[in-house]
Design an enzyme around this catalytic site. Structure first.
Site, mmCIF file in Angstrom:
data_model
loop_
_atom_site.group_PDB
_atom_site.id
_atom_site.type_symbol
_atom_site.label_atom_id
_atom_site.label_comp_id
_atom_site.label_asym_id
_atom_site.label_seq_id
_atom_site.Cartn_x
_atom_site.Cartn_y
_atom_site.Cartn_z
ATOM 1 N N ALA A 511 1.491 -1.108 -0.030
ATOM 2 C CA ALA A 511 -0.350 -0.041 -0.291
ATOM 3 C C ALA A 511 0.571 1.533 0.108
ATOM 4 O O ALA A 511 0.455 2.049 -1.030
ATOM 5 C CB ALA A 511 -0.831 0.044 1.217
ATOM 6 N N ASP A 512 1.756 1.250 1.093
ATOM 7 C CA ASP A 512 2.807 2.186 0.476
ATOM 8 C C ASP A 512 3.584 2.955 0.112
ATOM 9 O O ASP A 512 3.788 3.699 -1.237
ATOM 10 C CB ASP A 512 4.325 2.212 1.440
ATOM 11 N N ILE A 513 3.637 1.704 -1.353
ATOM 12 C CA ILE A 513 4.863 1.048 -2.495
ATOM 13 C C ILE A 513 3.657 2.014 -3.848
ATOM 14 O O ILE A 513 4.039 3.026 -4.229
ATOM 15 C CB ILE A 513 5.197 0.144 -2.749
#
Length: 691
Positions: A511-513
């Site tokens: 999700a961060d990426i």
């Protein structure tokens, strides 16, 4: 953003369609063509293809088009064109397996698990869209087109920054399931009606959670410090679950939000329309899911990024000055200074762009890293003590490999933004910058006096990008969010399950990426379409991007694979049922797959027409010829020491994105801010402390 750009999507890979969809969200005119049809390229600015999955006739046409140099040609393939694997038609699942990405997902005592969305295809689409926007900027400014190669293999490798540091030191990388290798409690816990993710990262959060649970056993010395909790997590987690299992998921989340602890439910993809924040931000998509099954194009109703004027349209137009101005309007030489300013990569697509990055860990640093590789001057603002990730192990010379991988080619300064002089220093930098990107909690900058209205006054032309878990317009305005929570609340964990059906997060910070990649594309697209003086606000909700990805996966299901244990690891096979595996057993009487080596099992499966690849361990990736030749790079720090780095997963033929340097150590320097620092080139860019 990209109004007027004409795109032809002509390829069979999912990444081709997805990148075209992203470009369409940014205003481009998109035509999606049958990959097996004959095409005319007249009237297009960009053609997106996937040559490794094309027919021979289409491949020859693509090669001719690349050689002509008349259009931007973006070729999305499983591996780089120089790879020994290039001729194979590799699937997303196979790329996850052979890059080590699959090896990082799953439970510690279980088998590796393939991420439940076509992660490498989606990642390639996001990077391709950003690279196309960058090439379009060059085309408009300098008049020449160029070719772009995007590799799924490289996209997977780029997502491994959490795990590569250990691999660099030849240390084993263990799967952690839904836990965190350095924080506890951090896991998925059962509730009365489902599952809840609870994630603590500080002693204060642990103290508040312990008080809320009110269980004397948690005062045990085994749980007294973070290190002790991590060491004794098998004893700690049952106490947390004993508490959570007596509450509903909503009750757990509400309590955690009240005390400032990140938490969220594991949302089934089929019930995503009932998730309050998704329903608030995407009512059309929610209604479509409610009305029936998730369709092939349901994902297109979700916008993975939002852009607005830096203020609302009416105020922006009524207050816009006739000529561009900055806070330092007395500096008449600003525009000339901007034109003359050279970033660290003079040949890059974003040369002359200045970026201020305020963030930590993954999302904002990922954006800054790529903008720097594309030629921008990126100034990273850290707290006085430096970003926490600088000190993570392993590393060298007091700097972590993780931090080095995520912060290449940036200038770092350290500021205490609660001090007036440091805040004024930042404001002066913002007045001379083109982009501000941050991943602070929503409202954090506003509390410092840097809301959108103030930023517009400081710099009417600024592109301001805010990345958060749930967005600015949110059902959870005070809820903190980590990657794990967003994976749970977007459907990603529901789609990613082990062989026993248990939900598990992707090992990589998916999700961060993906959120960082969406921000990168939106920023570069704004730089392409920006008229002088037209400041813009870019809002990225990580949940939006993850849900967009999950809806695509649910509406466009890929062929399933099986993970099979062998004597020396695991094999990922596109065998859809156990009957096919029993056929393999019958080929070697008395033997079972567990007794075979990976190579032997793969040979037997392929002899039966079943495609199979080894699940490569992270330590094995360090010996992979394609990884060493096409992915791994080397850079230097200011002292001349060498560092392992990862090349960009997209290759622009004439304005290449490059990684070169590792950030220097932070050195204490007195902030000497005076009114004389009015012009672009007079603001000192140094590591800064105030005594």
């Amino acid at each position: 953003m990209l109004d007027g750009m004409r795109i032809l999507a002509w390829g069979s890979r999912s990444a081709v369609e997805l990148s075209a969809s992203l470009l369409g969200h940014a205003g481009a005119q998109v035509h999606v063509a049958d990959p097996d049809s004959t095409q005319s390229f007249s009237g297009y600015d960009v053609v997106i293809v996937s040559s490794d999955a094309a027919s021979f006739a289409a491949w020859a046409e693509i090669s001719s088009l690349k050689a002509s140099g008349t259009l931007i040609v973006c070729d999305i393939c499983a591996t780089g064109p120089q790879s020994a694997r290039f001729a194979g038609r590799w699937t997303d699942g196979q790329i996850q397996a052979i890059t080590g990405l699959m090896d990082t997902t799953g439970f510690e005592s279980g088998e590796p698990v393939s991420i439940g969305i076509p992660f490498t295809e989606i990642s390639a689409a996001l990077y391709a869209a950003a690279a196309i926007a960058a090439a379009s900027r060059v085309l408009r400014a300098q008049g020449f087109a160029q070719n772009i190669d995007v590799s799924l293999f490289a996209c997977a490798s780029s997502a491994l920054t959490t795990f590569l540091p250990k691999a660099f030191t030849r240390s084993s990388v263990e799967r952690v399931g839904n836990r965190h290798p350095a924080c506890a409690p951090w896991n998925a816990y059962r509730t009365l009606d489902g599952w809840v993710l609870i994630c603590t990262s500080t002693e204060d959060q642990w103290r508040k959670l312990k008080i809320a649970i009110n269980q004397p056993a948690l005062d045990d010395i085994r749980f007294a410090t973070l290190n002790e909790r991590v060491r004794n997590v098998d004893s700690l987690d049952p106490f947390i679950e004993a508490w959570s299992s007596e509450l509903t998921t909503d009750q757990c989340c509400a309590l955690c939000e009240k005390i400032g602890v990140a938490a969220g439910p594991i949302v089934p993809i089929s019930l995503l329309h009932e998730e309050p924040n998704f329903k608030l931000r995407h009512p059309v998509a929610a209604a479509e899911i409610l009305a029936g099954e998730i369709g092939k194009h349901t994902y297109a109703a979700v916008t993975p990024f939002r852009t607005f004027p830096l203020m609302n349209d009416s105020e922006f137009h009524s207050n816009a000055p006739e000529t561009p101005r900055r806070l330092t309007a007395k500096s008449a030489g600003y525009v000339a200074g901007l034109e003359a300013r050279q970033g660290p990569n003079p040949a890059g697509a974003l040369t002359g762009v200045r970026v201020i990055e305020i963030g930590q860990y993954t999302t904002a640093p990922l954006v800054g890293k790529h903008l720097a590789a594309l030629g921008a001057e990126v100034i990273k603002v850290e707290p006085l003590e430096g970003e926490v990730a600088r000190n993570w192990s392993p590393g060298q010379d007091g700097l972590s490999y993780f931090f080095a991988l995520n912060n290449t080619d940036k200038k770092s300064i350290s500021l205490d933004l609660k001090q007036a002089s440091h805040l004024r220093y930042l404001e002066a930098l913002l007045a001379t910058s083109d982009v501000l990107v941050e991943n602070l909690r929503p409202g954090a900058l506003a509390k410092l006096g840097l809301d959108r209205s103030s930023l517009k006054e400081i710099n009417p032309a600024l592109i301001y990008c805010s990345i958060s878990g749930f967005g600015i317009e949110s059902a959870y305005p005070t809820r903190p969010a980590f990657d794990t929570v967003i994976q749970a609340m977007s459907g990603l964990m529901d789609l990613t399950r082990d062989g026993n059906g248990a939900p598990v997060k992707a090992g990589a910070s998916a999700a961060d990426i993906l959120g960082g990649q969406a921000a990168l594309f939106a920023i570069v697209a704004e730089l392409v379409g920006q008229s002088e003086g037209s400041g813009r606000f870019v809002e990225i909700s990580m949940q939006d991007v993850a849900a967009w990805s999950c809806l695509f996966a649910a509406g466009n299901p890929a062929s399933k694979s099986m993970t099979i244990a062998c004597s020396d690891g695991y094999v990922s096979a596109e065998a859809t049922n156990s009957v096919e595996i029993e056929v393999v057993h019958s080929q070697a009487p008395g033997a079972h797959c567990e007794a075979m080596t990976r190579d032997l099992l793969i040979a037997k499966l392929e002899s039966l027409g079943i495609a199979a690849v080894p699940v490569v361990r992270m330590d094995e990736l360090m010996d992979d010829a394609d990884f060493l030749a096409d992915i791994l790079s080397v850079g230097r720090d200011n002292e001349g020491a060498f560092w392992p780095l990862i090349k960009m997963p997209y290759r622009l033929s004439r304005t290449p994105a490059k990684v070169r340097t590792v950030p220097s150590r932070l050195e204490p320097v007195m902030v000497q801010f005076t009114e004389k620092h009015e012009s672009t080139n007079e603001i000192p860019i140094t590591n800064t402390h105030e005594s």
